[in-house]
Motif scaffolding. Structure first.
Motif, PDB file in Angstrom:
ATOM      1  N   GLU A 168       2.560   1.695  -3.306  1.00  0.00           N
ATOM      2  CA  GLU A 168       1.596   2.114  -4.327  1.00  0.00           C
ATOM      3  C   GLU A 168       1.274   3.608  -4.205  1.00  0.00           C
ATOM      4  N   HIS A 169       1.258   4.122  -2.974  1.00  0.00           N
ATOM      5  CA  HIS A 169       0.977   5.546  -2.769  1.00  0.00           C
ATOM      6  C   HIS A 169       2.188   6.421  -3.074  1.00  0.00           C
ATOM      7  N   ALA A 226       2.227   2.186 -10.214  1.00  0.00           N
ATOM      8  CA  ALA A 226       1.120   1.924  -9.291  1.00  0.00           C
ATOM      9  C   ALA A 226       0.180   0.861  -9.876  1.00  0.00           C
ATOM     10  N   LYS A 227      -0.086   0.966 -11.166  1.00  0.00           N
ATOM     11  CA  LYS A 227      -0.919  -0.054 -11.819  1.00  0.00           C
ATOM     12  C   LYS A 227      -0.223  -1.413 -11.743  1.00  0.00           C
ATOM     13  N   ASP A 229       0.835  -1.209   0.000  1.00  0.00           N
ATOM     14  CA  ASP A 229       0.000   0.000   0.000  1.00  0.00           C
ATOM     15  C   ASP A 229       0.868   1.256   0.000  1.00  0.00           C
ATOM     16  N   ALA A 258       6.748  -2.390 -11.926  1.00  0.00           N
ATOM     17  CA  ALA A 258       6.526  -2.495 -10.477  1.00  0.00           C
ATOM     18  C   ALA A 258       7.608  -3.345  -9.822  1.00  0.00           C
ATOM     19  N   ILE A 293       1.778  -2.505  -9.381  1.00  0.00           N
ATOM     20  CA  ILE A 293       1.644  -3.066  -8.034  1.00  0.00           C
ATOM     21  C   ILE A 293       0.263  -3.680  -7.860  1.00  0.00           C
ATOM     22  N   ARG A 294      -0.785  -2.992  -8.368  1.00  0.00           N
ATOM     23  CA  ARG A 294      -2.134  -3.563  -8.320  1.00  0.00           C
ATOM     24  C   ARG A 294      -2.195  -4.876  -9.108  1.00  0.00           C
TER      25      ARG A 294
END
Length: 177
Positions: free
Chosen positions: A119-120, A127-128, A116, A163, A130-131
């Motif tokens: 990602e922030h 960020a995509k 989290d 990522a 990591i998701r």
């Protein structure tokens, strides 16, 4: 897929390229997974046919090399996910007791918090990625993740690579792993 005579000739003239991709990219027998060399060669030939069918000019061997490798990667990834899913649903494996020494204790809450935070800290593609990594950990393929996130599978693969590269440089994540 239907190829015309010129495309068939192009495939025939570049069959050695499939062997070159396998030789260059698949470094150990463990990477073959459930596939033999002949299986990978056939999968690579499908990539070569796709390259011939979609060629728009330019250096064909460079374009074909990439499509062949993408086709082999997709097959290896699918086989890996399939093997994992089969292992998880195999009653013989599920019935065996697992000792604590066999599996190290992992604090999933800390890992989730760390992801989290990462990602922030980043934005955009990373960020995509990591998701997408979280979905991959749950067993989704790049194609399935692409459908969920509204993007092509090759974009998902690029996001995940970005990522992973970021997480490798993150000191907190590195010390956690």
């Amino acid at each position: 897929m239907k190829l015309n005579n010129a495309q068939c000739t192009l495939v025939t003239e570049n069959l050695r390229l499939v062997h070159k991709v396998i030789h260059d990219k698949v470094h150990s027998p463990q990477q073959l997974g459930m596939f033999s060399y002949d299986d990978l060669f056939q999968i690579g030939c499908i990539g070569l046919c796709k390259a011939a069918a979609t060629d728009k000019g330019g250096v064909f061997s460079t374009y074909a090399y990439r499509l062949i490798w993408n086709e082999i990667c997709s097959a290896l990834e699918y086989a890996s996910v399939r093997t994992t899913r089969e292992a998880l649903t195999d009653p013989d494996i599920m019935g065996q007791s697992v000792t604590k020494a066999a599996l190290p204790e992992i604090d999933y809450i800390d890992l989730n918090t760390l992801l989290d935070k990462a990602e922030h800290e980043v934005s955009g593609v990373t960020a995509k990625g990591i998701r997408a990594l979280r979905l991959k950990a749950r067993g989704y393929t790049s194609r399935e993740i692409g459908q969920i996130m509204g993007a092509p599978a090759n974009h998902v693969t690029a996001w995940v690579a970005k990522a992973r590269a970021y997480l490798k440089t993150c000191k907190e994540f590195h010390s956690f792993v």
